[in-house]
Structures are given as C-alpha cells and as structure tokens.
Design a protein around this motif. Sequence first.
Motif, PDB file in Angstrom:
ATOM      1  N   ASN A  79     -43.619 -30.122 -62.188  1.00  0.00           N
ATOM      2  CA  ASN A  79     -43.842 -30.720 -63.506  1.00  0.00           C
ATOM      3  C   ASN A  79     -42.777 -31.728 -63.894  1.00  0.00           C
ATOM      4  N   GLY A  80     -41.715 -31.861 -63.099  1.00  0.00           N
ATOM      5  CA  GLY A  80     -40.647 -32.796 -63.413  1.00  0.00           C
ATOM      6  C   GLY A  80     -39.972 -32.491 -64.732  1.00  0.00           C
ATOM      7  N   ASN A  81     -39.768 -31.188 -64.983  1.00  0.00           N
ATOM      8  CA  ASN A  81     -39.190 -30.781 -66.263  1.00  0.00           C
ATOM      9  C   ASN A  81     -38.604 -29.377 -66.129  1.00  0.00           C
ATOM     10  N   LEU A  82     -37.977 -28.927 -67.188  1.00  0.00           N
ATOM     11  CA  LEU A  82     -37.467 -27.561 -67.218  1.00  0.00           C
ATOM     12  C   LEU A  82     -38.600 -26.552 -67.165  1.00  0.00           C
ATOM     13  N   ALA A  83     -38.275 -25.392 -66.638  1.00  0.00           N
ATOM     14  CA  ALA A  83     -39.236 -24.287 -66.607  1.00  0.00           C
ATOM     15  C   ALA A  83     -38.498 -22.998 -66.935  1.00  0.00           C
ATOM     16  N   ARG A  84     -39.241 -22.034 -67.389  1.00  0.00           N
ATOM     17  CA  ARG A  84     -38.705 -20.722 -67.743  1.00  0.00           C
ATOM     18  C   ARG A  84     -39.441 -19.682 -66.912  1.00  0.00           C
ATOM     19  N   ILE A  85     -38.706 -18.641 -66.497  1.00  0.00           N
ATOM     20  CA  ILE A  85     -39.293 -17.561 -65.710  1.00  0.00           C
ATOM     21  C   ILE A  85     -38.925 -16.247 -66.363  1.00  0.00           C
ATOM     22  N   GLY A  86     -39.949 -15.446 -66.666  1.00  0.00           N
ATOM     23  CA  GLY A  86     -39.743 -14.131 -67.256  1.00  0.00           C
ATOM     24  C   GLY A  86     -39.850 -13.050 -66.205  1.00  0.00           C
ATOM     25  N   LYS A  87     -39.956 -11.818 -66.667  1.00  0.00           N
ATOM     26  CA  LYS A  87     -39.957 -10.698 -65.728  1.00  0.00           C
ATOM     27  C   LYS A  87     -41.228 -10.606 -64.882  1.00  0.00           C
ATOM     28  N   ASP A  88     -42.214 -11.470 -65.159  1.00  0.00           N
ATOM     29  CA  ASP A  88     -43.397 -11.540 -64.294  1.00  0.00           C
ATOM     30  C   ASP A  88     -43.180 -12.486 -63.107  1.00  0.00           C
ATOM     31  N   TYR A  89     -42.036 -13.170 -63.082  1.00  0.00           N
ATOM     32  CA  TYR A  89     -41.666 -14.097 -62.002  1.00  0.00           C
ATOM     33  C   TYR A  89     -42.671 -15.234 -61.814  1.00  0.00           C
ATOM     34  N   VAL A  90     -43.173 -15.774 -62.909  1.00  0.00           N
ATOM     35  CA  VAL A  90     -44.091 -16.905 -62.868  1.00  0.00           C
ATOM     36  C   VAL A  90     -43.472 -18.056 -63.661  1.00  0.00           C
ATOM     37  N   VAL A  91     -43.470 -19.242 -63.069  1.00  0.00           N
ATOM     38  CA  VAL A  91     -42.927 -20.433 -63.718  1.00  0.00           C
ATOM     39  C   VAL A  91     -43.761 -20.793 -64.932  1.00  0.00           C
ATOM     40  N   GLN A  92     -43.096 -20.973 -66.057  1.00  0.00           N
ATOM     41  CA  GLN A  92     -43.737 -21.443 -67.292  1.00  0.00           C
ATOM     42  C   GLN A  92     -43.146 -22.811 -67.615  1.00  0.00           C
ATOM     43  N   PRO A  93     -43.911 -23.884 -67.429  1.00  0.00           N
ATOM     44  CA  PRO A  93     -43.389 -25.224 -67.712  1.00  0.00           C
ATOM     45  C   PRO A  93     -42.988 -25.373 -69.175  1.00  0.00           C
ATOM     46  N   LEU A  94     -41.873 -26.053 -69.416  1.00  0.00           N
ATOM     47  CA  LEU A  94     -41.414 -26.344 -70.770  1.00  0.00           C
ATOM     48  C   LEU A  94     -41.572 -27.832 -71.036  1.00  0.00           C
ATOM     49  N   ALA A  95     -41.710 -28.197 -72.281  1.00  0.00           N
ATOM     50  CA  ALA A  95     -41.908 -29.596 -72.666  1.00  0.00           C
ATOM     51  C   ALA A  95     -40.606 -30.179 -73.210  1.00  0.00           C
ATOM     52  N   ALA A  96     -39.564 -30.180 -72.395  1.00  0.00           N
ATOM     53  CA  ALA A  96     -38.292 -30.773 -72.809  1.00  0.00           C
ATOM     54  C   ALA A  96     -38.418 -32.295 -72.803  1.00  0.00           C
ATOM     55  N   THR A  97     -37.715 -32.932 -73.718  1.00  0.00           N
ATOM     56  CA  THR A  97     -37.706 -34.392 -73.795  1.00  0.00           C
ATOM     57  C   THR A  97     -36.287 -34.899 -73.564  1.00  0.00           C
ATOM     58  N   GLY A  98     -36.168 -36.174 -73.201  1.00  0.00           N
ATOM     59  CA  GLY A  98     -34.858 -36.798 -73.087  1.00  0.00           C
ATOM     60  C   GLY A  98     -34.236 -36.804 -71.701  1.00  0.00           C
ATOM     61  N   PHE A  99     -34.796 -36.069 -70.761  1.00  0.00           N
ATOM     62  CA  PHE A  99     -34.282 -36.103 -69.391  1.00  0.00           C
ATOM     63  C   PHE A  99     -34.732 -37.410 -68.728  1.00  0.00           C
ATOM     64  N   PRO A 100     -33.906 -37.979 -67.832  1.00  0.00           N
ATOM     65  CA  PRO A 100     -34.357 -39.166 -67.105  1.00  0.00           C
ATOM     66  C   PRO A 100     -35.467 -38.809 -66.121  1.00  0.00           C
ATOM     67  N   SER A 101     -36.160 -39.804 -65.642  1.00  0.00           N
ATOM     68  CA  SER A 101     -37.254 -39.592 -64.687  1.00  0.00           C
ATOM     69  C   SER A 101     -36.685 -39.367 -63.296  1.00  0.00           C
ATOM     70  N   THR A 102     -36.189 -38.174 -63.061  1.00  0.00           N
ATOM     71  CA  THR A 102     -35.633 -37.773 -61.780  1.00  0.00           C
ATOM     72  C   THR A 102     -35.664 -36.257 -61.709  1.00  0.00           C
ATOM     73  N   SER A 103     -35.346 -35.704 -60.572  1.00  0.00           N
ATOM     74  CA  SER A 103     -35.262 -34.255 -60.430  1.00  0.00           C
ATOM     75  C   SER A 103     -33.799 -33.827 -60.455  1.00  0.00           C
ATOM     76  N   PHE A 104     -33.563 -32.642 -60.968  1.00  0.00           N
ATOM     77  CA  PHE A 104     -32.218 -32.077 -61.019  1.00  0.00           C
ATOM     78  C   PHE A 104     -32.143 -30.911 -60.047  1.00  0.00           C
ATOM     79  N   TYR A 105     -31.169 -30.945 -59.151  1.00  0.00           N
ATOM     80  CA  TYR A 105     -30.963 -29.827 -58.231  1.00  0.00           C
ATOM     81  C   TYR A 105     -29.659 -29.102 -58.527  1.00  0.00           C
ATOM     82  N   VAL A 106     -28.904 -29.558 -59.530  1.00  0.00           N
ATOM     83  CA  VAL A 106     -27.679 -28.901 -59.981  1.00  0.00           C
ATOM     84  C   VAL A 106     -27.877 -28.542 -61.446  1.00  0.00           C
ATOM     85  N   GLY A 107     -27.708 -27.270 -61.790  1.00  0.00           N
ATOM     86  CA  GLY A 107     -27.842 -26.866 -63.182  1.00  0.00           C
ATOM     87  C   GLY A 107     -27.539 -25.402 -63.376  1.00  0.00           C
ATOM     88  N   ASP A 108     -27.325 -25.026 -64.630  1.00  0.00           N
ATOM     89  CA  ASP A 108     -27.077 -23.632 -64.995  1.00  0.00           C
ATOM     90  C   ASP A 108     -27.230 -23.507 -66.505  1.00  0.00           C
TER      91      ASP A 108
END
Length: 193
Positions: A79-108
Amino acid sequence: MRLSLTCLIFATATIAADPFDDCPSEAFLVQGGNATLYGVNLAIGEYHTEAAHLGTSNKVNGFGFSVHDRYLYGWDYSNGNLARIGKDYVVQPLAATGFPSTSFYVGDVSVTENAYYGYRKGSEYGLFRASLDPASTDFLEATKVENSASMNLNIFDLAFHPDENFAYSVDSNGFLHKINVTTGTSSNLGYTG
C-alpha cells in the motif's frame, strides 16, 4: 528484515483487530517478499513462525511494537504506507499522509511517545515522524524532522532506547549512532567491532 525489541483511520473499511493482550516477551522478525512474521527468543536464539502470511502480497519493513497501544507498526510495501498489525497477525493499512512517495525500510515506534519514525537516506528524504495517537491533532500526519536529511546515514534498522527518546543504529561500516529524533541530528558513538 526487521527485529523489534521494544515492548483509527484505515485505508479500507475493515474492522480493527484487537491489540496484543500485553507486551510480547519475544522479539519479532519479519522477512520475505511475502511478509512472514517470526517470534525470536533472544536469550537462546530459538525462533518459530508466528504468521506465515500477514494478509499482504508484499514486504512489511521498518517494523516496531508500540508499548502505548500494543500494536505492531511497519511500512507496508503493498500500500506504500504505514500499516498496523494486531494479535490476529493481519496487516491493516493506515491512511497516513505526508510521507514522500518512497518505501521505508528503517523505522520503529518510540517508547516515550506513541509515534512512528521512519528513515530513508537522501536529501529529499530523511527522518519522518507520524503520531499514532488517535487523540492527537496530528494523528497519522507525517512530518519531516528538521535537519534530518543531513544525517546521511547508511543504516538498515533503528531501535529506541527504553528510557529515553533517542534511537540507535549501527551503520554499514559498523559504527554506532545515537539519533536525536527531535532535532534530526546524530552522534557517532564509535566502532562496534
């Protein structure tokens, strides 16, 4: 590959998964082009598969656990955006704004504030912060941390110290960096060996 050691607006109309019941005692490792989540016992090096498929057709990277709401967060390549994962271990896409059009492989996720930090080297990129607190006025609004584009670090991961709001990372040459996520500056603490 992302190893997390720290203990609602969605892009689609899905029901939110429940958070983890408590802070997991294992570290998490996410690997593969089709994200697989492993639980890792760091004391003995043993690991097992938590979820062979996270409900996405691509990678999840820049991964961390929020001690504030007990969800996992990461960069969802599908989805090219943040995602959240709960105890069901399924990716839930989030609608964050303001990130550049790229992927992030470093984060916490910060331990002292409920915010996600993603980093990508380059003058047009740098360190970005997005609040994960639904009560915050800047909820899911990413902003570039001032001066962070000048950090110019070749890093592949970062982790927050549990007692302070500094992130730490080892660069591609083996040097440990202390990253001030408020000012977007870093200090070289020396060679790790």
